[in-house]
Design an enzyme around this catalytic site. Structure first.
Site, mmCIF file in Angstrom:
data_model
loop_
_atom_site.group_PDB
_atom_site.id
_atom_site.type_symbol
_atom_site.label_atom_id
_atom_site.label_comp_id
_atom_site.label_asym_id
_atom_site.label_seq_id
_atom_site.Cartn_x
_atom_site.Cartn_y
_atom_site.Cartn_z
ATOM 1 C CG HIS A 220 2.319 5.478 -2.001
ATOM 2 N ND1 HIS A 220 3.618 5.449 -1.547
ATOM 3 C CD2 HIS A 220 1.607 6.097 -1.028
ATOM 4 C CE1 HIS A 220 3.692 6.024 -0.356
ATOM 5 N NE2 HIS A 220 2.480 6.422 -0.015
ATOM 6 C CG ASP A 236 3.766 7.327 3.594
ATOM 7 O OD1 ASP A 236 3.007 6.909 2.706
ATOM 8 O OD2 ASP A 236 4.277 8.451 3.579
ATOM 9 C CD GLU A 270 1.794 9.138 -2.435
ATOM 10 O OE1 GLU A 270 0.866 9.702 -1.832
ATOM 11 O OE2 GLU A 270 2.950 9.022 -1.950
ATOM 12 C CD GLU A 271 5.823 9.320 -0.166
ATOM 13 O OE1 GLU A 271 5.481 10.521 -0.086
ATOM 14 O OE2 GLU A 271 5.580 8.482 0.710
ATOM 15 C CG ASP A 298 -0.903 6.817 1.232
ATOM 16 O OD1 ASP A 298 -0.078 6.416 2.063
ATOM 17 O OD2 ASP A 298 -0.656 7.707 0.407
ATOM 18 C CG HIS A 375 7.515 11.537 4.454
ATOM 19 N ND1 HIS A 375 6.555 12.497 4.649
ATOM 20 C CD2 HIS A 375 6.991 10.653 3.583
ATOM 21 C CE1 HIS A 375 5.489 12.206 3.924
ATOM 22 N NE2 HIS A 375 5.734 11.092 3.265
#
Length: 677
Positions: A220, A236, A270-271, A298, A375
């Site tokens: 992603h 990520d 994707e998130e 990922d 994140h």
């Protein structure tokens, strides 16, 4: 990457006031039941009605909520549960409820089944030999610093997709121009700004239109930080996109031309519920595309555990996972692998799994030992020591996966053969027992392995210098033999050493385990062949060394029971009655030492075959122990012609006499012995 945490399902009804907002568009999500408590709690804290439960099956729940509150669900998954998303977004209730029927990995359609094989070593090693961590590092750095966020609705998210498209097109060069076999395109999603990116290398497979088989490698593109504006997403998932980019670069540089069509994908959104990959996977399903394998990368650049590559076993395809494990063992030296589970909606592979395709995700660490900065604004290259050494391992895995599943050809980059010399044993020596065979080998690119051959048959392999093996000379007949070392370079070029002639001289009588036939064997003609302790036990009971001890592992043993309480065959001894060497026409005594259970009518079946390499069994007799415990049962038999004969003992709890049967308490054992011609 979405990660799973066990929890309880609480409904918490009647705790909030009604909505004060105007009605808005409602959508559905599916998520693991363990996450519902935290999601509901977040809505309560926000002073809003908890999402309506639309359905549940097993550990998966469908919920309805306003589209604007998807971000709140994402925040819960990221901040509270430390998952990338942990849920799937659905436009309709019917789609959400259909998702509930997906349990684990659904059965593949027959048209999507493939036979996995590893036979493209020169092409694989050409590609992985050209990979460099510096290239992956450079692309991670650019994606994570030039785009402050790659959130799916942001201008930076759109710009990042365009940059990836241009990067991949640049690698493809002329092959991506009009009439070429490579296309690089933006896949537009109607409901949000960020497109996905798809690079396609058209396969050379000659099939009717619409029947082409497709291999997908994806990761992603988007990043998120719902507690702030900065979302560098270096691990990520700039790491996954940059790892795939290095596979594309070396494939184009080596003029790789796959047999099956290969598609590289950088998914949007994707998130927020795997939205980009779900739309693409559902489209492939609805159009009947023959996607025979999907690999998801990922998070590839944070080494958080002893295991380097961790294959997730839930919501993935077990056969393809085993295939990837074999690729790692074969092509990526020194990499430790393990398995784990990452939960519902873990990453984009879940979209393909739900659509009925074989999907796998090799991950950077064991669950719970992964990068804890994802994140957040701290997900930068500094967390991975400002290098991409860990991600390079995944590039090699992905390159091997692409080549061995899509097959095809490439321009081999190393036409120079290796050199090799056998250093031990030396010509004219007499050897017995276990001796060291060793060799030196060199190559301009590197040596992948050195095989040691005796009379043309491989007796051992060494993969690291100094190249040597322990050669058990007792498993071949006494006499003169030719020994050769064969070196392989990284793309499969080979060279043989000058042959060395040695004489083997071993005493006869006690069997030695033969690693080729996988049974105890007396290689030299004698008047006796005794397994001694090689057969003690049954399967894991004992445990039995080298089980099941049947020719070429052709017949498995039962695994039930307790060692030396339940049934096992512990020894076979074959000897001539006359005392003469084994020969056609000689009568032999076959003795089998068994362990019987008194409460059962156990039976021993004895069989013989004149050719151990391709046995056709003849029953000799069936015997019964007189009571429980250890007993030696015997029978006589006249040897037919044949220089390499075999006797099988099957000790069984019940059933009829058969050379091989899957009885839970049955023990099958073979012994091979040389006979005079």
């Amino acid at each position: 990457m979405h990660m799973k945490r066990l929890g309880s399902l609480a409904l918490m009804l009647g705790c909030v006031s009604a909505y004060a907002k105007a009605p808005e568009r409602e959508v559905w999500i599916t998520l693991g039941a363990d996450a519902v408590t935290e999601v509901n709690a977040a809505f309560i804290v926000a002073g809003e009605r908890i999402p309506a439960l639309a359905g549940r099956k097993g550990d998966v729940v469908a919920m309805k909520l306003p589209e604007s509150r998807i971000d709140l669900v994402s925040e819960v998954m990221h901040e509270k549960l430390k998952r990338c998303g942990g849920f799937l977004y659905h436009e309709t209730e019917a789609d959400a409820l259909a998702e509930l029927s997906v349990e684990g990995a659904p059965a593949l359609a027959p048209s999507l089944a493939v036979t996995y094989s590893l036979d493209k070593a020169p092409v694989v090693n050409t590609l992985i030999g050209g990979m460099a961590a510096a290239n992956i590092h450079g692309n991670i750095e650019y994606l994570s610093t030039e785009f402050p966020t790659r959130y799916y609705t942001s201008p930076h998210g759109v710009a990042a997709a365009t940059w990836v498209r241009n990067l991949w097109a640049g690698y493809a060069g002329a092959r991506a121009q009009t009439g070429g076999d490579v296309t690089v395109e933006l896949f537009t999603h109607a409901l949000w700004a960020q497109p996905s990116v798809i690079l396609t290398i058209k396969g050379t497979q000659q099939v009717p239109a619409g029947d082409e088989e497709i291999v997908v490698l994806g990761g992603h593109l988007d990043s998120t930080n719902l507690s702030g504006s900065a979302a560098p997403g270096a691990d990520d998932n700039a790491s996954g996109i940059s790892t795939l980019s290095e596979v594309i670069r070396v494939a184009m540089a080596s003029n790789y031309q796959p047999l099956r069509t290969v598609k590289f994908m950088a998914y949007a959104a994707e998130e927020v519920g795997l939205r980009g990959s779900k739309e693409i996977a559902d489209k492939a399903k609805n159009e009947g595309d023959k996607v025979v394998g999907v690999l998801q990368l990922d998070m590839t650049n944070y080494k958080g555990s002893v295991a380097d590559v961790v294959l997730m076993t839930d919501f993935t395809n077990a056969a393809q996972n085993a295939f990837i494990g074999s690729l790692i063992s074969t092509y990526v030296a020194g990499v430790q692998q393990a398995t784990s589970a990452c939960g519902y909606g873990c990453s984009d592979h879940a979209s393909w799994n739900a659509a009925g395709f074989a999907a796998s995700i090799p991950f950077e660490a064991m669950m719970g030992q992964h990068n804890s900065t994802i994140h957040t604004a701290n997900d930068t290259l500094a967390v991975s020591n400002n290098n991409a050494n860990h991600a390079l391992k995944f590039a090699k895995v992905a390159g091997a996966y692409m080549v061995e599943l899509a097959k095809g050809t490439a321009t081999l980059s190393d036409p120079v053969a290796p050199t090799v010399a056998l250093t031990a044993p030396t010509t004219g020596t007499t050897v017995s027992g276990t001796v060291t065979a060793s060799a030196t080998a060199q190559d301009n690119q590197g040596i992948s392995r050195v095989e040691f051959l005796v009379d043309g048959a491989v007796v051992g392999t060494a993969t690291t210098s100094p190249y040597s093996i322990a050669w058990n000379t007792a498993v071949i007949a006494n006499g003169s033999h030719s020994v050769v070392a064969r070196a392989y370079d990284l793309i499969g070029n080979t060279a043989d050493s000058a042959p060395v002639t040695v004489t083997t001289s071993n005493s006869s009588g006690n069997a030695i385990f033969d690693p080729v036939l996988r049974v105890p064997r007396c290689a030299n003609v004698s008047n006796m062949c005794d397994s001694t302790t090689l057969l003690v036990g049954r399967a894991s009971l004992g445990p039995e060394a080298n089980g099941p001890n049947t020719v070429n592992n052709s017949c498995a043993d039962g695994i039930n029971g307790t060692f030396h309480f339940d049934e096992s065959n512990d020894r076979i001894k074959v000897s001539t009655v006359s005392g003469n060497p084994f020969a056609a026409g000689e009568t032999v005594l076959i003795e089998a030492t068994v362990w019987a259970l008194a409460a059962r009518p156990d039976k021993l079946d004895l069989y013989h075959a004149p050719n151990a390499s391709s046995p056709v069994w003849t029953k000799i007799t069936t015997l019964a122990p007189p009571a429980g415990g250890q007993h030696t049962l015997s029978a006589t038999f006249t040897l037919p012609a044949g220089t390499n004969q075999v006797v099988r003992a099957r000790f069984r709890k019940q059933g009829s006499a058969q050379p091989c049967y899957a009885g839970a308490y049955d023990d099958h054992d073979d012994i091979v012995f040389a006979v005079s011609p």
